[in-house]
Design a protein around this motif. Sequence first.
Motif: not given
Length: 107
Positions: A56-63, A65-68
């Motif tokens: 879950e943390a990895e998926d949220e981190l991916r999101q 980074l994409h938003a940034l």
Amino acid sequence: MADRKQVLEGLREELIERFDRYQAHKEQKGGPLDKDTEDQSTELANDEVIEALQQEAEDELRQVLHALKRIEAGEGDACEHCGEPIGEGRLQALPYTTICLDCAERQ
């Protein structure tokens, strides 16, 4: 947008720290397992939960980074699907979102 970027950067750091804690648990960096098999069983019981939390943390981190990346490209407040502005309330609730509420509801 600068405030949102700061929020996302803080969230990125928090998620990286959380991911690292989960990884350390999985690798048992805290020390060896207890010699008592019942205690070992208790220590290992949460492994599936830790794995799910790490994912879950990895998926949220991916999101995040994409938003940034989208913010850096000057596209941060526009919906990826329809190009319309993403509502301020939605951005406050989900700072890493890249789609508007209408498009999210259609998915």
